[in-house]
Scaffold this motif. Structure first.
Motif, PDB file in Angstrom:
ATOM      1  N   GLN A   1      38.916  49.223 -72.515  1.00  0.00           N
ATOM      2  CA  GLN A   1      37.489  49.480 -72.693  1.00  0.00           C
ATOM      3  C   GLN A   1      37.024  49.027 -74.077  1.00  0.00           C
ATOM      4  O   GLN A   1      35.932  48.472 -74.225  1.00  0.00           O
ATOM      5  N   ALA A   2      37.849  49.264 -75.087  1.00  0.00           N
ATOM      6  CA  ALA A   2      37.511  48.817 -76.441  1.00  0.00           C
ATOM      7  C   ALA A   2      37.433  47.307 -76.507  1.00  0.00           C
ATOM      8  O   ALA A   2      36.542  46.734 -77.143  1.00  0.00           O
ATOM      9  N   ARG A   3      38.372  46.628 -75.861  1.00  0.00           N
ATOM     10  CA  ARG A   3      38.385  45.158 -75.852  1.00  0.00           C
ATOM     11  C   ARG A   3      37.141  44.608 -75.177  1.00  0.00           C
ATOM     12  O   ARG A   3      36.488  43.697 -75.687  1.00  0.00           O
ATOM     13  N   VAL A   4      36.818  45.138 -74.015  1.00  0.00           N
ATOM     14  CA  VAL A   4      35.626  44.689 -73.297  1.00  0.00           C
ATOM     15  C   VAL A   4      34.379  44.918 -74.145  1.00  0.00           C
ATOM     16  O   VAL A   4      33.507  44.041 -74.255  1.00  0.00           O
ATOM     17  N   ALA A   5      34.283  46.081 -74.748  1.00  0.00           N
ATOM     18  CA  ALA A   5      33.111  46.415 -75.564  1.00  0.00           C
ATOM     19  C   ALA A   5      33.004  45.498 -76.780  1.00  0.00           C
ATOM     20  O   ALA A   5      31.909  45.033 -77.133  1.00  0.00           O
ATOM     21  N   LEU A   6      34.117  45.208 -77.435  1.00  0.00           N
ATOM     22  CA  LEU A   6      34.092  44.312 -78.592  1.00  0.00           C
ATOM     23  C   LEU A   6      33.601  42.933 -78.196  1.00  0.00           C
ATOM     24  O   LEU A   6      32.761  42.330 -78.873  1.00  0.00           O
ATOM     25  N   TYR A   7      34.088  42.427 -77.081  1.00  0.00           N
ATOM     26  CA  TYR A   7      33.751  41.064 -76.663  1.00  0.00           C
ATOM     27  C   TYR A   7      32.343  40.971 -76.097  1.00  0.00           C
ATOM     28  O   TYR A   7      31.840  39.860 -75.890  1.00  0.00           O
ATOM     29  N   THR A   8      31.706  42.100 -75.857  1.00  0.00           N
ATOM     30  CA  THR A   8      30.340  42.082 -75.325  1.00  0.00           C
ATOM     31  C   THR A   8      29.356  42.761 -76.283  1.00  0.00           C
ATOM     32  O   THR A   8      28.258  43.130 -75.894  1.00  0.00           O
ATOM     33  N   GLU A   9      29.785  42.915 -77.540  1.00  0.00           N
ATOM     34  CA  GLU A   9      28.926  43.400 -78.620  1.00  0.00           C
ATOM     35  C   GLU A   9      28.395  44.813 -78.389  1.00  0.00           C
ATOM     36  O   GLU A   9      27.311  45.167 -78.840  1.00  0.00           O
ATOM     37  N   GLN A  10      29.185  45.629 -77.720  1.00  0.00           N
ATOM     38  CA  GLN A  10      28.866  47.046 -77.562  1.00  0.00           C
ATOM     39  C   GLN A  10      29.642  47.793 -78.649  1.00  0.00           C
ATOM     40  O   GLN A  10      30.683  48.404 -78.407  1.00  0.00           O
ATOM     41  N   TRP A  11      29.126  47.727 -79.870  1.00  0.00           N
ATOM     42  CA  TRP A  11      29.900  48.119 -81.035  1.00  0.00           C
ATOM     43  C   TRP A  11      30.289  49.593 -81.048  1.00  0.00           C
ATOM     44  O   TRP A  11      31.412  49.937 -81.439  1.00  0.00           O
ATOM     45  N   GLN A  12      29.391  50.469 -80.643  1.00  0.00           N
ATOM     46  CA  GLN A  12      29.715  51.893 -80.689  1.00  0.00           C
ATOM     47  C   GLN A  12      30.817  52.237 -79.697  1.00  0.00           C
ATOM     48  O   GLN A  12      31.736  53.011 -80.017  1.00  0.00           O
ATOM     49  N   THR A  13      30.740  51.674 -78.506  1.00  0.00           N
ATOM     50  CA  THR A  13      31.795  51.919 -77.524  1.00  0.00           C
ATOM     51  C   THR A  13      33.117  51.353 -78.003  1.00  0.00           C
ATOM     52  O   THR A  13      34.168  51.991 -77.863  1.00  0.00           O
TER      53      THR A  13
END
Length: 513
Positions: A238-250
């Motif tokens: 989930q952290a990887r997906v969020a990082l790569y999609t600019e969902q910084w808080q997640t």
């Protein structure tokens, strides 16, 4: 290929790679199918899946001895007919098909069980079996999300909010196992928002299932070197997906979920770091898919860079700056990731850098094989650092970065490091730490950075007294490769065969192909 997943003479045909039994009727059948889900996940986290993106990027140069193995990719010459990229695309959708099959069968058996309970008859499963089945469903949803995100990351443009709902920039979403010869039923590309929502929903369901299992039944698997998925592995994804999609808080929250537990401490000694790659065992490995010592299906990443048939040769050598990036005197990564070796390239004896991180686990029977290491807490510290930086939390970003570099080299960055210099340091440590693990192409793509290949190995030639310039033994075509920021080639082409068989994909090919 995707189209092939919809065509079958038998609508109930069991997909290739499953148990081959006529139907799924009991707990044992589901357990066997679960093993197939793990087998597919192990394959998807190793070998060409991680090597090909790195060979395409800027950290490796192809030698004149490599026989053009992966040369079209390394040399920026690939097209929509590239067989290596097509194989990855097809395999991802094949694994998605397998997990769809598993999930439908599991759901149907749970419905039978529920009907028996409502009717007051003997249920199909015991209470313990029901707990395990819910765990299996969570695992299968993770596997499906993993395959979809690999496709999303490599076959879709970098996700930004302004492109989220643009038509046909996402993936064709196959949510059920329902083979058909009717081409009118094949899906076209969805939006990136729809694709990402589907991936994130699967991951949310997987996290809930595994967290529930660990808190109410057994947490035995929720630790380092786990051979089965656990809630921490899902959080890392989930952290990887969020990082790569600019969902910084997640990205920040999920990475911290892993790092703050203390369950997966970074290794701090050279011996422990060596063991991580030589025995596939380390405190920072969240998930290590099982492979028995006699199996020939564990992964060899080594042979993508170093020809197994010509042991003293090299197919792809680390770029000149890679070895020099381990500039800390006590950096425990230096002698494990890249070594200076004597090599024979086209009849010339030369010394130069060789990529040695995946040198092999001697307990596995075969040449240079390793069990996959798809998730390490080191990645989570780097994710945490970058997400904190993007959120404007300079102190927290620097602290996360220092946690990593202190573990690796017993030094830390200055307390005054901030701004663009801090971001540059985060990027640099990411490039150094994750070398050869499949991240580099995706990182350059999401950062919007280009590159020019560097084959100037003069520092090595002078120091090692090479009579033939090491750089002259690198591919001249590869040496000329340049990528502009946001280059079309950062996004791979939908395979031509897929475009041909699926009429819904007409006009939906990625730019540049």
């Amino acid at each position: 290929m995707l189209g092939a997943l919809f065509t079958s003479c038998d609508m109930d045909q069991i997909p290739e790679g499953t148990t081959g039994i006529d139907d799924i009727t009991n707990y044992t059948d589901l357990f066997e199918l679960r093993n197939q889900v793990y087998s597919g996940l192990r394959g998807a986290t190793a070998g060409s899946y991680i090597a090909i993106p790195d060979i395409q990027a800027d950290q490796f140069n192809g030698s004149v001895d490599n026989g053009n193995r992966y040369g079209t990719i390394a040399n920026k010459l690939f097209t929509s007919n590239d067989s290596d990229l097509e194989a990855l695309f097809n395999a991802c959708y094949s694994r998605i098909s397998h997990t769809n099959f598993f999930l439908q069968k599991a759901d149907s058996l749970l419905e039978v069980n529920e009907a028996a309970l409502e009717a007051g008859t003997t249920p199909k499963f015991s209470a313990d079996e029901l707990i395990e089945i819910e765990r299996y469903i969570g695992e299968a949803k993770f596997a499906r999300a993993y395959a979809y995100f690999y496709l999303f990351d490599h076959w879709c443009q970098h996700y930004t909010a302004d492109k989220a709902e643009t038509p046909a920039l996402g993936l064709p979403l196959v949510k059920t196992f329902a083979p058909s010869k009717d081409q009118a039923t094949y899906p076209g590309r969805s939006t990136m928002k729809a694709t990402l929502e589907f991936i994130n929903k699967d991951l949310e369901d997987a996290f809930q299932a595994l967290d529930t299992y660990e808190t109410t039944y057994s947490a035995d698997n929720a630790g380092p070197n786990a051979i089965y998925l656990n809630s921490f592995t899902v959080a890392a994804m989930q952290a990887r997906v969020a990082l790569y999609t600019e969902q910084w808080q997640t990205a920040r929250d999920k990475a911290a979920y892993v790092t703050e537990t203390g369950i997966f401490p970074l290794v701090t000694t050279e011996a422990a770091y060596t063991a991580m790659w030589a025995t596939d065992n380390a405190s920072e490995l969240l998930f290590v898919p099982f492979a028995s010592s006699g199996e020939q299906y564990a992964s060899s990443v080594w042979n993508f860079y170093n020809n197994l048939q010509a042991g003293n040769s090299v197919d792809y050598a680390p770029a000149p700056e890679i070895y020099l990036s381990y500039y800390y005197q006590n950096d425990i990564r230096e002698s494990n990731n890249v070594r200076l070796n004597a090599m024979l390239i086209q009849g010339n004896y030369v010394a130069g850098p060789r990529f040695t991180k995946w040198e092999g686990n001697n307990s596995l029977e075969g040449n240079r094989l390793n069990r996959p290491h798809p998730f390490r807490s080191a990645e989570m510290y780097l994710t945490l650092a970058e997400a904190e930086y993007m959120l404007g939390n300079t102190d927290e970003a620097r602290a996360a970065l220092n946690d990593l570099i202190i573990a690796r080299a017993k030094v830390k960055y200055s307390d005054t490091l901030a701004g663009e210099q801090l971001l540059t340091a985060i990027k640099s440590e990411r490039a150094t730490e994750l070398l050869g693990e499949g991240f580099r192409l995706s990182d350059l793509k999401r950062w919007g950075e280009g590159f020019t290949r560097n084959v100037d190995y003069s520092a090595y030639d002078n120091g090692l007294k090479n009579t033939v310039a090491f750089g002259s033994l690198m591919s001249s075509i590869g040496a000329d490769v340049k990528y502009a920021p946001n280059d079309d080639r950062y996004t791979w082409p939908i395979p031509a065969a897929e475009m041909d068989i699926n009429p819904q994909l007409a006009g939906q090919q990625n730019p540049g192909y």
